[in-house]
Design a protein around this motif. Structure first.
Motif, mmCIF file in Angstrom:
data_model
loop_
_atom_site.group_PDB
_atom_site.id
_atom_site.type_symbol
_atom_site.label_atom_id
_atom_site.label_comp_id
_atom_site.label_asym_id
_atom_site.label_seq_id
_atom_site.Cartn_x
_atom_site.Cartn_y
_atom_site.Cartn_z
ATOM 1 N N TRP A 1 6.224 -12.710 1.245
ATOM 2 C CA TRP A 1 6.152 -11.255 1.513
ATOM 3 C C TRP A 1 4.924 -10.010 1.150
ATOM 4 N N VAL A 2 4.688 -10.510 0.035
ATOM 5 C CA VAL A 2 4.148 -9.797 -0.892
ATOM 6 C C VAL A 2 2.647 -9.313 -0.314
ATOM 7 N N GLU A 3 1.766 -10.363 -0.231
ATOM 8 C CA GLU A 3 1.063 -10.500 1.191
ATOM 9 C C GLU A 3 0.933 -9.742 2.184
ATOM 10 N N LEU A 4 1.644 -9.477 2.680
ATOM 11 C CA LEU A 4 1.587 -9.349 4.166
ATOM 12 C C LEU A 4 2.098 -8.152 4.130
ATOM 13 N N TYR A 5 2.962 -7.399 2.556
ATOM 14 C CA TYR A 5 3.681 -5.638 2.432
ATOM 15 C C TYR A 5 2.722 -4.963 2.129
ATOM 16 N N ILE A 6 3.334 -5.812 0.223
ATOM 17 C CA ILE A 6 3.108 -5.019 -1.047
ATOM 18 C C ILE A 6 1.315 -4.767 -0.492
ATOM 19 N N HIS A 7 0.260 -5.314 -0.727
ATOM 20 C CA HIS A 7 -0.977 -4.847 -0.614
ATOM 21 C C HIS A 7 -1.098 -4.126 1.429
ATOM 22 N N PRO A 8 -1.700 -2.671 0.234
ATOM 23 C CA PRO A 8 -2.156 -1.862 2.024
ATOM 24 C C PRO A 8 -3.251 -2.723 3.034
ATOM 25 N N PHE A 9 -2.969 -1.962 4.362
ATOM 26 C CA PHE A 9 -4.060 -2.326 5.006
ATOM 27 C C PHE A 9 -4.562 -1.275 4.644
ATOM 28 N N TYR A 10 -6.161 -0.966 4.079
ATOM 29 C CA TYR A 10 -6.350 0.314 3.491
ATOM 30 C C TYR A 10 -8.040 -0.471 2.765
ATOM 31 N N SER A 11 -8.618 -1.378 3.462
ATOM 32 C CA SER A 11 -9.900 -1.659 3.199
ATOM 33 C C SER A 11 -11.047 -0.989 2.795
ATOM 34 N N ARG A 12 -11.206 0.070 3.626
ATOM 35 C CA ARG A 12 -12.220 1.297 3.559
ATOM 36 C C ARG A 12 -11.145 3.203 3.256
ATOM 37 N N PRO A 13 -11.045 2.966 1.882
ATOM 38 C CA PRO A 13 -11.066 4.231 1.355
ATOM 39 C C PRO A 13 -11.340 5.310 2.003
ATOM 40 N N PHE A 14 -10.963 6.448 2.268
ATOM 41 C CA PHE A 14 -11.344 7.701 2.970
ATOM 42 C C PHE A 14 -10.504 8.832 1.658
ATOM 43 N N TRP A 15 -11.179 10.186 1.940
ATOM 44 C CA TRP A 15 -10.453 11.103 1.108
ATOM 45 C C TRP A 15 -9.520 11.537 1.494
ATOM 46 N N PRO A 16 -9.084 11.858 0.669
ATOM 47 C CA PRO A 16 -9.036 12.224 -0.949
ATOM 48 C C PRO A 16 -8.146 10.714 -1.437
ATOM 49 N N ILE A 17 -7.381 9.885 -0.675
ATOM 50 C CA ILE A 17 -6.439 9.144 -1.241
ATOM 51 C C ILE A 17 -7.797 7.897 -1.401
ATOM 52 N N THR A 18 -7.969 7.386 -2.573
ATOM 53 C CA THR A 18 -8.697 6.051 -3.237
ATOM 54 C C THR A 18 -7.373 4.548 -3.092
ATOM 55 N N ARG A 19 -8.691 3.802 -3.130
ATOM 56 C CA ARG A 19 -7.700 2.489 -3.344
ATOM 57 C C ARG A 19 -5.942 1.966 -4.346
ATOM 58 N N PRO A 20 -6.943 2.540 -5.748
ATOM 59 C CA PRO A 20 -5.395 2.034 -6.352
ATOM 60 C C PRO A 20 -4.733 3.404 -6.009
ATOM 61 N N VAL A 21 -4.811 4.759 -5.713
ATOM 62 C CA VAL A 21 -3.638 5.449 -5.103
ATOM 63 C C VAL A 21 -2.076 4.876 -4.494
#
Length: 430
Positions: free
Chosen positions: A320-340
């Protein structure tokens, strides 16, 4: 169900704004960032997205369907994505214009998904919750990344939402034609992700709850199976002609079952190779599907005996963690960084899960059942196999319905409190 005739004018306007915003913002973002969203290199062909592009070009130019095999025909993946991409490229060209045209198509799908989730939310809950979900879709960055990526997740999510809509209609109308459409849509889904094939199994629970006569069940199952088989025949015939053998879906070199035994990508415990000297750490995850199941079962047996806590976690909550806790966001764009985005994702999933539990307690199960069964199916189907954020992404929009449900319930409670105090004051109750 698909009609908005009973929706108030302000609600229609709000929905229209949400759909327009998703479409416009998606187009602006994908055209601004362009090939930044590619996960691989077009020359090296070192990721799924660039391999899809190569496959689409090869299909157009040489009529060969290949993936991971140079220019030799293969059945490594299902052909849905290369065929869809090739169709767009046939119209708009095979350079960046064609690739961006495919991205624009995905932008349209994202906007259409907002309409579909509104329809579903209104059917399961009410218009207000459906509108809150639409607003969440506007604000969710991974949706815009998904529009820009050359992957199948946007397409599959759209198909999945349509399947849920048709499930509701089929249960309401009780006519064979709707099950024919479901069979067709399941076949289309299988051309992208073959694990969608068993989705109609959820209807046995729905029919049982609805006390559907057996003769009708046989009729509906026959209709779905016949259409599905008819739609998959071209793939099976092609494989028979090309490889002189029947291939149900794929014959990929990597097994999802075997790869799913890797906890966070690691090798099995060191003691495994002592107990099983027939396997080598360098090659244990290589080879064809024929031997992969045996390898996987040996790893699982060893893991559950010698490292039970890790393996119990990995095959339950860990999936469940692997499916849903990690966002599908491999290429972040402004203004939302990957850590955010990582923090936002955890908050969204926490709110969604609290909302899901609350809905299970408070909301009529009958209204939610097709939605819950779909969510359960497309979650549990990954339990024995490799699971990561790409695979969980299509389900997240369903989870957002429950986040919206929780938000709505909190708003209702907050408005009830002053009213309750006023009533108590008027009756002398303190």
């Amino acid at each position: 169900m698909f009609s908005l005739s009973e929706v108030s004018r302000p609600a229609k306007r709000f929905l229209a704004v949400c759909i327009a915003l998703v479409l416009v913002l998606s187009c602006i973002i994908v055209l601004s960032y362009n090939n930044y969203f590619l996960l691989g290199d077009l020359v090296k062909r070192n990721n799924d997205d660039v391999k899809y592009i190569h496959s689409a070009k090869l299909l157009l130019n040489q009529g060969i369907l290949a993936y991971n095999s140079g220019e030799q025909p293969s059945a490594f993946i299902m052909p849905g994505m290369p065929i869809l991409l090739a169709g767009v490229m046939a119209i708009f060209g095979q350079d960046d214009v064609g690739i961006n045209a495919f991205r624009i198509l995905q932008c349209v799908m994202q906007a259409f998904s907002v309409y579909l989730i509104f329809i579903i939310g209104r059917r399961v809950f009410n218009t207000r919750i459906a509108l809150i979900t639409a607003a969440i879709c506007v604000l969710y960055p991974p949706d815009y990344f998904s529009s820009g990526s050359i992957l199948s997740e946007t397409t599959f999510r759209t198909i999945q939402l349509l399947l849920i809509c048709l499930a509701f209609v089929a249960m309401d109308k009780r006519k064979t034609v709707w099950y024919i459409l479901i069979g067709l849509l399941v076949a289309v889904a299988a051309y992208f992700k073959p694990h969608a094939t068993l989705y109609p199994a959820i209807f046995f629970i729905l029919w049982w709850k609805q006390r559907t006569p057996w003769k009708d069940i046989v009729k509906y199952v026959t209709a779905m199976a016949a259409v599905y088989i008819l739609c998959l025949l071209p793939w099976w015939i092609r494989n028979m002609i090309t490889f002189d053998k029947f291939i149900l879906f794929t014959n990929s070199g990597g097994s999802p079952f075997l790869l799913g035994t890797r906890i966070h990508g690691a090798l099995p415990p060191a003691g495994f190779f002592v107990e099983h000297p027939e396997y080598d750490p360098k090659t244990v995850f290589q080879g064809a599907d024929s031997s992969a199941v045996t390898k996987g079962l040996d790893i699982i047996k060893y893991g559950f005996v010698h490292d039970p806590l890790n393996y119990i976690y990995w095959y339950t909550l860990g999936r469940w963690v692997e499916l849903y806790i990690h966002p599908f966001y491999s290429r972040p764009f402004w203004p939302i960084t990957r850590p955010v985005m990582n923090v936002l994702q955890m908050i969204m999933m926490a709110v969604s899960m609290i909302g899901l539990v609350w809905a299970l307690i408070k909301h009529p199960m009958k209204r939610m059942l097709p939605l819950l069964l779909t969510l359960a199916y497309f979650t549990l189907i990954y339990q024995p196999f490799v699971a990561f954020n790409r695979y969980g992404y299509p389900n997240e929009i369903i989870l957002f319905l429950f986040a919206a449900y929780l938000i709505d319930q909190l708003i209702v409670m907050r408005h009830k409190e002053p009213l309750l105090k006023a009533n108590q004051g008027g009756t002398g109750i303190r």
